[in-house]
Design a protein around this motif. Structure first.
Motif, PDB file in Angstrom:
ATOM      1  N   ALA A   9       0.831  -1.211   0.000  1.00 52.41           N
ATOM      2  CA  ALA A   9       0.000   0.000   0.000  1.00 52.41           C
ATOM      3  C   ALA A   9       0.863   1.257   0.000  1.00 52.41           C
ATOM      4  O   ALA A   9       0.510   2.273  -0.600  1.00 52.41           O
ATOM      5  CB  ALA A   9      -0.922  -0.008   1.217  1.00 52.41           C
ATOM      6  N   ILE A  10       2.001   1.187   0.681  1.00 50.16           N
ATOM      7  CA  ILE A  10       2.904   2.350   0.721  1.00 50.16           C
ATOM      8  C   ILE A  10       3.473   2.613  -0.669  1.00 50.16           C
ATOM      9  O   ILE A  10       3.627   3.759  -1.089  1.00 50.16           O
ATOM     10  CB  ILE A  10       4.051   2.106   1.740  1.00 50.16           C
ATOM     11  CG1 ILE A  10       3.490   2.133   3.158  1.00 50.16           C
ATOM     12  CG2 ILE A  10       5.157   3.150   1.586  1.00 50.16           C
ATOM     13  CD1 ILE A  10       4.466   1.664   4.223  1.00 50.16           C
TER      14      ILE A  10
ATOM     15  N   TYR B  25       4.660   7.669   7.196  1.00 50.60           N
ATOM     16  CA  TYR B  25       3.819   7.819   5.999  1.00 50.60           C
ATOM     17  C   TYR B  25       2.462   7.139   6.204  1.00 50.60           C
ATOM     18  O   TYR B  25       1.418   7.663   5.787  1.00 50.60           O
ATOM     19  CB  TYR B  25       4.529   7.233   4.785  1.00 50.60           C
ATOM     20  CG  TYR B  25       3.704   7.314   3.522  1.00 50.60           C
ATOM     21  CD1 TYR B  25       3.517   8.535   2.882  1.00 50.60           C
ATOM     22  CD2 TYR B  25       3.090   6.191   2.989  1.00 50.60           C
ATOM     23  CE1 TYR B  25       2.745   8.638   1.730  1.00 50.60           C
ATOM     24  CE2 TYR B  25       2.319   6.265   1.840  1.00 50.60           C
ATOM     25  CZ  TYR B  25       2.150   7.493   1.217  1.00 50.60           C
ATOM     26  OH  TYR B  25       1.373   7.586   0.091  1.00 50.60           O
ATOM     27  N   LEU B  26       2.471   5.986   6.850  1.00 54.96           N
ATOM     28  CA  LEU B  26       1.197   5.307   7.121  1.00 54.96           C
ATOM     29  C   LEU B  26       0.303   6.169   8.015  1.00 54.96           C
ATOM     30  O   LEU B  26      -0.918   6.117   7.928  1.00 54.96           O
ATOM     31  CB  LEU B  26       1.448   3.951   7.792  1.00 54.96           C
ATOM     32  CG  LEU B  26       1.985   2.849   6.873  1.00 54.96           C
ATOM     33  CD1 LEU B  26       2.411   1.634   7.691  1.00 54.96           C
ATOM     34  CD2 LEU B  26       0.936   2.435   5.842  1.00 54.96           C
ATOM     35  N   HIS B  29       0.178   9.911   5.441  1.00 53.32           N
ATOM     36  CA  HIS B  29      -0.154   9.753   4.006  1.00 53.32           C
ATOM     37  C   HIS B  29       0.446  10.828   3.111  1.00 53.32           C
ATOM     38  O   HIS B  29      -0.127  11.162   2.076  1.00 53.32           O
ATOM     39  CB  HIS B  29      -1.676   9.728   3.785  1.00 53.32           C
ATOM     40  CG  HIS B  29      -2.389   8.934   4.810  1.00 53.32           C
ATOM     41  ND1 HIS B  29      -2.194   7.587   4.959  1.00 53.32           N
ATOM     42  CD2 HIS B  29      -3.272   9.306   5.766  1.00 53.32           C
ATOM     43  CE1 HIS B  29      -2.947   7.160   5.963  1.00 53.32           C
ATOM     44  NE2 HIS B  29      -3.586   8.176   6.465  1.00 53.32           N
ATOM     45  N   THR B  99       1.855   5.219  -5.307  1.00 60.87           N
ATOM     46  CA  THR B  99       1.294   4.366  -4.288  1.00 60.87           C
ATOM     47  C   THR B  99       0.323   3.387  -4.921  1.00 60.87           C
ATOM     48  O   THR B  99      -0.580   3.778  -5.638  1.00 60.87           O
ATOM     49  CB  THR B  99       0.555   5.215  -3.243  1.00 60.87           C
ATOM     50  OG1 THR B  99       1.493   6.048  -2.605  1.00 60.87           O
ATOM     51  CG2 THR B  99      -0.131   4.334  -2.220  1.00 60.87           C
ATOM     52  N   ASP B 101      -2.395   1.289  -3.939  1.00 65.27           N
ATOM     53  CA  ASP B 101      -3.264   1.006  -2.807  1.00 65.27           C
ATOM     54  C   ASP B 101      -4.390   0.090  -3.240  1.00 65.27           C
ATOM     55  O   ASP B 101      -5.557   0.357  -2.986  1.00 65.27           O
ATOM     56  CB  ASP B 101      -3.801   2.322  -2.215  1.00 65.27           C
ATOM     57  CG  ASP B 101      -4.479   2.100  -0.872  1.00 65.27           C
ATOM     58  OD1 ASP B 101      -4.215   1.064  -0.239  1.00 65.27           O
ATOM     59  OD2 ASP B 101      -5.273   2.952  -0.475  1.00 65.27           O
ATOM     60  N   MET B 106      -4.551   2.193   2.581  1.00 67.41           N
ATOM     61  CA  MET B 106      -4.308   3.615   2.829  1.00 67.41           C
ATOM     62  C   MET B 106      -5.635   4.360   2.987  1.00 67.41           C
ATOM     63  O   MET B 106      -5.770   5.229   3.854  1.00 67.41           O
ATOM     64  CB  MET B 106      -3.485   4.232   1.700  1.00 67.41           C
ATOM     65  CG  MET B 106      -2.086   3.651   1.538  1.00 67.41           C
ATOM     66  SD  MET B 106      -1.088   3.681   3.040  1.00 67.41           S
ATOM     67  CE  MET B 106      -0.719   5.412   3.156  1.00 67.41           C
ATOM     68  N   ARG B 110      -6.774   6.357   6.280  1.00 62.92           N
ATOM     69  CA  ARG B 110      -7.137   7.782   6.200  1.00 62.92           C
ATOM     70  C   ARG B 110      -8.501   8.047   6.818  1.00 62.92           C
ATOM     71  O   ARG B 110      -8.759   9.123   7.321  1.00 62.92           O
ATOM     72  CB  ARG B 110      -7.146   8.252   4.745  1.00 62.92           C
ATOM     73  CG  ARG B 110      -5.835   8.875   4.299  1.00 62.92           C
ATOM     74  CD  ARG B 110      -6.053   9.770   3.098  1.00 62.92           C
ATOM     75  NE  ARG B 110      -6.566   9.071   1.945  1.00 62.92           N
ATOM     76  CZ  ARG B 110      -5.813   8.413   1.076  1.00 62.92           C
ATOM     77  NH1 ARG B 110      -4.511   8.361   1.237  1.00 62.92           N
ATOM     78  NH2 ARG B 110      -6.340   7.808   0.041  1.00 62.92           N
TER      79      ARG B 110
END
Lengths: 238, 166
Positions: A9-10, B25-26, B29, B99, B101, B106, B110
């Motif tokens: 996902a990153i 980052y997780l 974002h 990314t 996803d 993600m 979010r």
């Protein structure tokens, strides 16, 4: 397994904008400053009556908060430099964050972040108080000198002597030049090799200006602090 | 910080920098913010390195600093986030940072409040135990368990994992 999904996902990780060498360089600089700051902090806390008296300082109220005024900073800097030169001639050192020694700046200035108790470090809530600090070397003595200047409702320190007066703490109140109320406090604190001596004067001028001047290690005696603080030019209402 | 401590610090950060950036980052974002948060964390870590390295779990200690740095960062007016049910459309990712996803992880993260998001990241990405996660976030272990259970359910739905996750 879940970790793999997170990594997917990153996606692709861009090059880091963080450099460990920069972190270390910043850390070294901060450590050097902290040495100065810790001494100044003791002076400041003592000035506020925190050391030895059990009091907690209240640095400001909502009634007098204002954005920093460059003209006020410059005016007070000139006045302070002249006052120190006149009453405490010696070597003045220590400058950081773009401030030279004895340069007066509003409490919201970067220099004071982390140096003073939290309530004053937020720009939004910083009281309309100006301050300056420097290390002074006069004769054989070297110590930290700190001064706060503000209106009495912004720089709140009880204008009275506390009950804990004893062998290690003395406090007297007198009327000084131009009718100023002068609270003079002297402390001895710490033990063995860590004994420090601290002199602080609080001056309430008749024009509503309050000054707190403090010095440690006897670099300035209370008489010199009073002489500096009662200079007419050191005022919030020129 | 002495020279030997600096060398140790440099070694630790060099080995963990990628992981710290990914965790950041997780949480946020956005790689720019992630790098800001990591930089703030490392600045603080450098000052407290002796204390950190003597911690029972250095990584957990550093993760705690990172999470706190991020929570502090979020409180800044220009960083404030609003949790919404519908995730807004995002700008195209920067070149080189695409990314993927596909699992919707993600998007799921979010949509969660900050601390819930932190629970999931710490539990499932940093592999911290319930107790360690509770300690890092300074919340009861029971809260971690309940948020983990809800998050796990959502994650399973998002990535269609039917077994093997615990």
């Amino acid at each position: 397994m879940m970790r793999t999904y997170f990594d997917e996902a990153i996606g692709t990780v861009p090059p880091a904008q963080v450099d460990v060498d920069d972190v270390i360089r910043r850390g070294r600089r901060r450590s050097r400053r902290t040495g100065i700051a810790s001494a100044a902090t003791v002076v400041v806390l003592a000035a506020a009556g925190l050391v030895g008296t059990g009091l907690r300082p209240i640095w400001g109220t909502d009634s007098d908060t204002a954005a920093p005024s460059t003209s006020t900073e410059q005016r007070l800097t000139r006045a302070l430099e002249a006052a120190v030169a006149a009453h405490a001639p010696g070597k003045v050192s220590d400058a950081d964050n773009g401030l030279r020694p004895l340069q007066v700046a509003h409490l919201s200035h970067e220099r004071y972040r982390g140096l003073f108790p939290r309530p004053v470090v937020a720009v939004k809530s910083a009281p309309n108080v100006y301050a300056a600090a420097a290390t002074l070397t006069i004769g054989v003595r070297t110590g930290v000198f700190v001064i706060f200047i503000g209106r009495a409702d912004a720089l709140f320190v009880p204008p009275k002597c506390q009950a804990e007066v004893g062998d290690k703490y003395s406090c007297t109140i007198a009327t000084g030049p131009q009718g100023a109320l002068i609270v003079r406090r002297e402390w001895t604190y710490g033990e063995d090799k860590g004994v420090h001596r601290q002199s602080t004067v609080q001056i309430d001028k008749t024009d509503g200006t309050r000054l707190v001047l403090s010095a440690n290690n006897l670099v300035l005696d209370p008489g010199q602090l009073i002489a500096i603080g009662t200079e007419r030019a050191l005022t919030m209402t020129p | 910080v002495k020279g030997s401590d600096e060398a140790e610090f440099r070694e630790y950060v060099s080995a963990r920098l990628d992981q710290l950036r990914r965790v950041a980052y997780l949480m946020c974002h956005d790689w720019h913010t992630a790098d800001d948060v990591v930089a703030v964390t490392l600045d603080k870590l450098f000052q407290r390195w002796r204390q950190a390295r003597s911690a029972a779990n250095v990584d957990a200690y550093v993760n705690r600093m990172l999470i706190n740095a991020w929570l502090d960062e979020r409180r800044r007016p220009w960083r404030r986030e609003t949790v919404t049910e519908v995730v807004p459309e995002r700008a195209a990712p920067r070149s080189g940072s695409a990314t993927v996803d596909e699992t919707g992880i993600m998007s799921l993260l979010r949509s969660l409040p900050a601390r819930n998001r932190a629970v999931l990241v710490l539990r499932f990405y940093c592999d911290l135990s319930v107790e360690e996660t509770a300690q890092v976030l300074d919340i009861p272990a029971g809260t971690v368990k309940s948020q983990t259970a809800r998050g796990l359910e959502a994650l399973r739905a998002a990535i269609d994992v039917r077994s093997g996750v615990r």
